[in-house]
Scaffold this active site. Structure first.
Site, short mmCIF file in Angstrom:
data_model
loop_
_atom_site.label_atom_id
_atom_site.label_comp_id
_atom_site.label_asym_id
_atom_site.label_seq_id
_atom_site.Cartn_x
_atom_site.Cartn_y
_atom_site.Cartn_z
CD GLU A 35 -2.57 1.78 0.41
OE1 GLU A 35 -3.37 1.14 -0.14
OE2 GLU A 35 -2.05 2.95 0.13
N GLY A 114 -17.87 8.80 1.87
CA GLY A 114 -19.11 9.06 2.76
C GLY A 114 -19.63 7.84 3.28
CG MET A 116 -23.41 7.82 1.00
SD MET A 116 -23.93 9.04 -0.12
CE MET A 116 -25.64 8.79 -0.22
CD GLU A 352 -23.67 11.59 -2.33
OE1 GLU A 352 -22.81 12.07 -1.48
OE2 GLU A 352 -23.72 10.56 -2.69
CG HIS A 437 -18.21 7.92 -7.53
ND1 HIS A 437 -19.55 8.18 -7.41
CD2 HIS A 437 -18.12 8.11 -6.15
CE1 HIS A 437 -20.03 8.48 -6.34
NE2 HIS A 437 -19.01 8.41 -5.53
CG ASN A 475 -23.09 6.71 -3.73
OD1 ASN A 475 -24.30 6.38 -4.06
ND2 ASN A 475 -22.90 7.93 -3.08
CG PHE A 477 -17.89 1.57 -0.94
CD1 PHE A 477 -18.72 0.51 -0.26
CD2 PHE A 477 -18.13 2.73 -0.74
CE1 PHE A 477 -19.47 0.96 0.79
CE2 PHE A 477 -18.78 3.21 0.38
CZ PHE A 477 -19.23 2.02 1.19
P1 FAD Z 1 -9.21 1.86 -3.75
O1 FAD Z 1 -10.36 2.27 -2.40
O2 FAD Z 1 -9.05 3.44 -4.53
O3 FAD Z 1 -8.01 1.54 -3.22
C1 FAD Z 1 -6.67 1.52 -4.06
C2 FAD Z 1 -5.75 1.65 -2.99
O4 FAD Z 1 -4.42 1.07 -3.79
C3 FAD Z 1 -5.38 2.96 -2.43
O5 FAD Z 1 -5.23 2.77 -0.97
C4 FAD Z 1 -4.06 3.47 -3.14
O6 FAD Z 1 -3.13 4.27 -2.06
C5 FAD Z 1 -3.23 2.15 -3.54
N1 FAD Z 1 -2.40 2.25 -4.60
C6 FAD Z 1 -2.45 2.91 -5.58
N2 FAD Z 1 -1.53 2.60 -6.54
C7 FAD Z 1 -0.53 1.94 -5.81
C8 FAD Z 1 0.79 1.38 -6.06
N3 FAD Z 1 1.17 1.61 -7.28
N4 FAD Z 1 1.43 0.72 -5.15
C9 FAD Z 1 0.84 0.52 -3.87
N5 FAD Z 1 -0.56 0.93 -3.74
C10 FAD Z 1 -1.21 1.70 -4.69
N6 FAD Z 1 -18.12 5.30 -3.02
C11 FAD Z 1 -19.38 4.88 -2.51
O7 FAD Z 1 -19.82 3.81 -2.88
N7 FAD Z 1 -20.04 5.70 -1.49
C12 FAD Z 1 -19.58 6.73 -0.98
O8 FAD Z 1 -20.20 7.28 -0.17
C13 FAD Z 1 -18.18 7.36 -1.53
N8 FAD Z 1 -17.79 8.48 -1.18
C14 FAD Z 1 -16.59 8.90 -1.81
C15 FAD Z 1 -16.18 10.27 -1.22
C16 FAD Z 1 -14.92 10.74 -1.49
C17 FAD Z 1 -14.31 11.94 -1.05
C18 FAD Z 1 -14.08 9.78 -2.40
C19 FAD Z 1 -12.74 10.10 -2.77
C20 FAD Z 1 -14.68 8.49 -2.89
C21 FAD Z 1 -15.63 8.15 -2.68
N9 FAD Z 1 -16.55 6.93 -2.87
C22 FAD Z 1 -17.56 6.64 -2.55
C23 FAD Z 1 -15.64 6.15 -4.12
C24 FAD Z 1 -15.05 4.64 -3.48
O9 FAD Z 1 -14.17 5.19 -2.22
C25 FAD Z 1 -14.27 4.22 -4.56
O10 FAD Z 1 -15.12 3.96 -5.46
C26 FAD Z 1 -13.48 2.87 -4.01
O11 FAD Z 1 -12.75 3.19 -2.78
C27 FAD Z 1 -12.76 2.18 -4.95
O12 FAD Z 1 -12.15 1.04 -4.63
P2 FAD Z 1 -11.04 0.23 -5.25
O13 FAD Z 1 -10.85 -1.01 -4.54
O14 FAD Z 1 -11.31 0.30 -6.68
O15 FAD Z 1 -9.80 1.21 -4.80
#
Ligand code: FAD
Length: 496
Positions: A35, A114, A116, A352, A437, A475, A477
């Site tokens: 990470e 958030g 959600m 939302e 997103h 949303n 996730f």
């Molecule tokens: P992520 O959760 O983005 O995880 C990827 C991880 O990989 C990160 O920790 C990153 O640091 C790490 N990483 C990246 N590149 C590398 C690398 N080269 N080497 C090592 N580590 C690396 N979604 C909802 O459904 N409901 C909500 O209410 C909502 N609110 C949001 C509010 C905000 C402010 C934000 C920013 C996002 C929100 N989202 C919400 C979106 C949701 O958080 C994302 O869709 C989700 O986290 C994506 O999941 P993921 O597993 O694809 O990747």
């Protein structure tokens, strides 16, 4: 450590990575997670792990010297401030036409979002993931994801009585008076904890402005759910402040090159680990950037031409409305949204009702809309700069604005109100410069097979938001988590 050999290496600790780690470990496979962000398990000098949205410090942003607040103006004045450069929890990553907000740290987006937790309507699923069997998702994997994440609804009676959701009740009244369905939206925030915050018997978090830079209490981030269970197996180790920069074939396995970072973003060591299998879970942008670079530079030459394509912003667009003096939205606002306006079928928008927790009465209603924006961008390797570019155009948000207007033009006409013009600049109505997103870039059944196996390199998998073709209608996730549950079950059953 440097030179180690592991059966499974997971890049990133967000939703996809956490699901993969837990299920692999439960199947008896040792997993190493890498990470780039911090662990976020140690309080700072103020006794808190995370800083509040209203007073951002060095912990707020990923390697910036000035904050970049999504809502960057108030009453027409810019609100950004200087901070010291640090590996903070929220990344505002800038591409040519869009700023993409992402979580950085153990837990990924779950640290900053958030909470959600929305399952798309079943009638929309073929639009969200056309190649996936909907029955399996709605019977097995969505329920599994919702249980694993700890999803729950606000108690409607408390919602109706607490000052902390007056802003949502105003949103409901206006939606219903214009004939729009108003729906409660589940969340992973602990609603019992929030009620205790309101009663004054628990330390305030959602009721103290905490959200965008982390919640010190109340929110069930992945650290409390999937990752806690993964760690409890004894088979999962995590290296925070380590960034994967390369993955290349090495005699039936893969050599993974990893940079160790300090909290100023400097590289303090470079290590290599050999892995039998590598799971790309760096998020839509992180996974896409890695794969596009590794294909273009020849490290993973057999990846197909779909890598980098099909990226969308989930149609995110923000706006505010100025209410009459008889419709105050409250000086007290919970940071956790719990309701939305559903006009997807008729107008392509799901809005939302979002808080604007400034601590003073603003008479503003604020909304984050998810819209059916059809535009898709592509990541490409730029050899001259040594960076990955994204060709999203600022003007590609116009369909989202038009769809959001199907809701808010009608509400404004009915209520005799106007849009706020002071939240994103002077005389600027739409927050159309960003997304929370990001989705796509290594789309399921195109860059990978129908379970996330990357074409061309056996043993490499994508298991995050990069698989989803640009839009989830709500949303994202829960869908990212459910798809990861589906794919890892198949991979464990057939590949290990
Ligand atoms: P992520 O959760 O983005 O995880 C990827 C991880 O990989 C990160 O920790 C990153 O640091 C790490 N990483 C990246 N590149 C590398 C690398 N080269 N080497 C090592 N580590 C690396 N979604 C909802 O459904 N409901 C909500 O209410 C909502 N609110 C949001 C509010 C905000 C402010 C934000 C920013 C996002 C929100 N989202 C919400 C979106 C949701 O958080 C994302 O869709 C989700 O986290 C994506 O999941 P993921 O597993 O694809 O990747």
């Amino acid at each position: 450590g440097d030179g180690a050999q592991v059966p499974a290496l997971v890049i990133g600790t967000g939703y996809g990575g956490s699901v993969a780690a837990l299920r692999l470990a439960q199947a008896g496979v040792d997993v190493h997670m890498v990470e780039m962000g911090m662990a976020w398990d140690t309080p700072g000098s103020d006794g808190k792990i995370f800083c509040s949205t209203l007073s951002p410090d060095h912990r707020s942003f990923w390697l910036r010297t000035r904050t970049k607040m999504p809502l960057n103006y108030f009453l027409g004045f810019p609100i950004d401030r200087d901070v010291s450069r640090y590996t903070g929890v929220l990344d505002a990553e800038e591409f040519g036409g869009i700023t993409v907000y992402q979580g950085r740290g153990v837990g990924g987006g779950s640290l900053v979002n958030g909470g959600m937790a929305v399952t798309p309507k079943r009638e929309n699923f073929s639009y969200v993931l056309p190649s996936v069997n909907a029955d399996e998702m709605y019977n097995t994997y969505y329920p599994r994801a919702n249980a694993g994440l700890g999803v729950a609804n606000v108690d409607p009676a408390w919602f109706d009585s607490t000052p902390w959701y007056q802003f949502s009740r105003v949103g409901r009244k206006h939606a219903q008076r214009s004939g729009f369905p108003f729906v409660f939206v589940p969340d992973v925030y602990d609603w019992d904890y929030m009620e205790r915050e309101a009663a004054g018997t628990a330390t305030k978090s959602a009721l103290a402005g905490e959200i965008l830079f982390g919640n010190n209490h109340g929110k069930k981030s992945l650290q409390q759910t999937y990752l806690a269970r993964a760690r409890a197996t004894g088979r999962v180790s995590i290296s925070p402040l380590h960034r994967v920069v390369s993955v290349a074939p090495a005699g039936g396995r893969y050599t993974v090159t990893i940079e160790q970072l300090d909290t100023g973003g400097g590289v303090t060591a470079t290590k290599t680990v050999t892995a039998d299998r590598v799971f790309f879970a760096a998020g839509s942008v992180g996974t896409s950037k890695l794969l596009v670079k590794l294909k273009a530079t020849g490290a993973l030459p057999n990846l197909n031409g779909e890598v980098g394509k099909g990226w969308g912003d989930n149609g995110n667009v923000m706006c505010g409305r100025a209410n009459h003096l008889w419709d105050p939205t409250g000086a007290q606002q919970s940071t956790i949204p719990c309701a939305g306006i559903d006009n997807w079928a008729a107008g392509g928008a799901f809005a939302e009702v979002a808080p604007l927790p400034t601590g003073i009465e603003t008479f503003a209603s604020f909304y984050l809309s998810i819209t059916r924006n059809p535009n898709r961008a592509q990541f490409t390797w730029n050899g001259a700069t040594g960076r990955v570019d994204l060709n999203w155009q600022a003007s590609w948000k116009q369909p989202s604005i038009d769809m959001a207007k199907t809701i808010f033009d009608k509400i404004n006409a009915k209520e005799g109100t106007i849009y706020r013009t002071d939240l994103f600049g002077t005389y600027k109505i739409w927050g159309d410069h960003l997304t929370y997103h990001p989705l796509g870039g290594a789309v399921l059944n195109r860059a990978t097979d129908n379970y996330g196996r990357l074409h061309g390199h056996p043993g490499l998998y994508v298991i995050d938001g990069a698989l989803i073709p640009g839009n989830t209608s709500v949303n994202p996730f829960v869908t990212i988590t459910a798809l990861a549950e589906r794919n890892i079950e198949k991979i464990i059953a057939t590949d290990l």
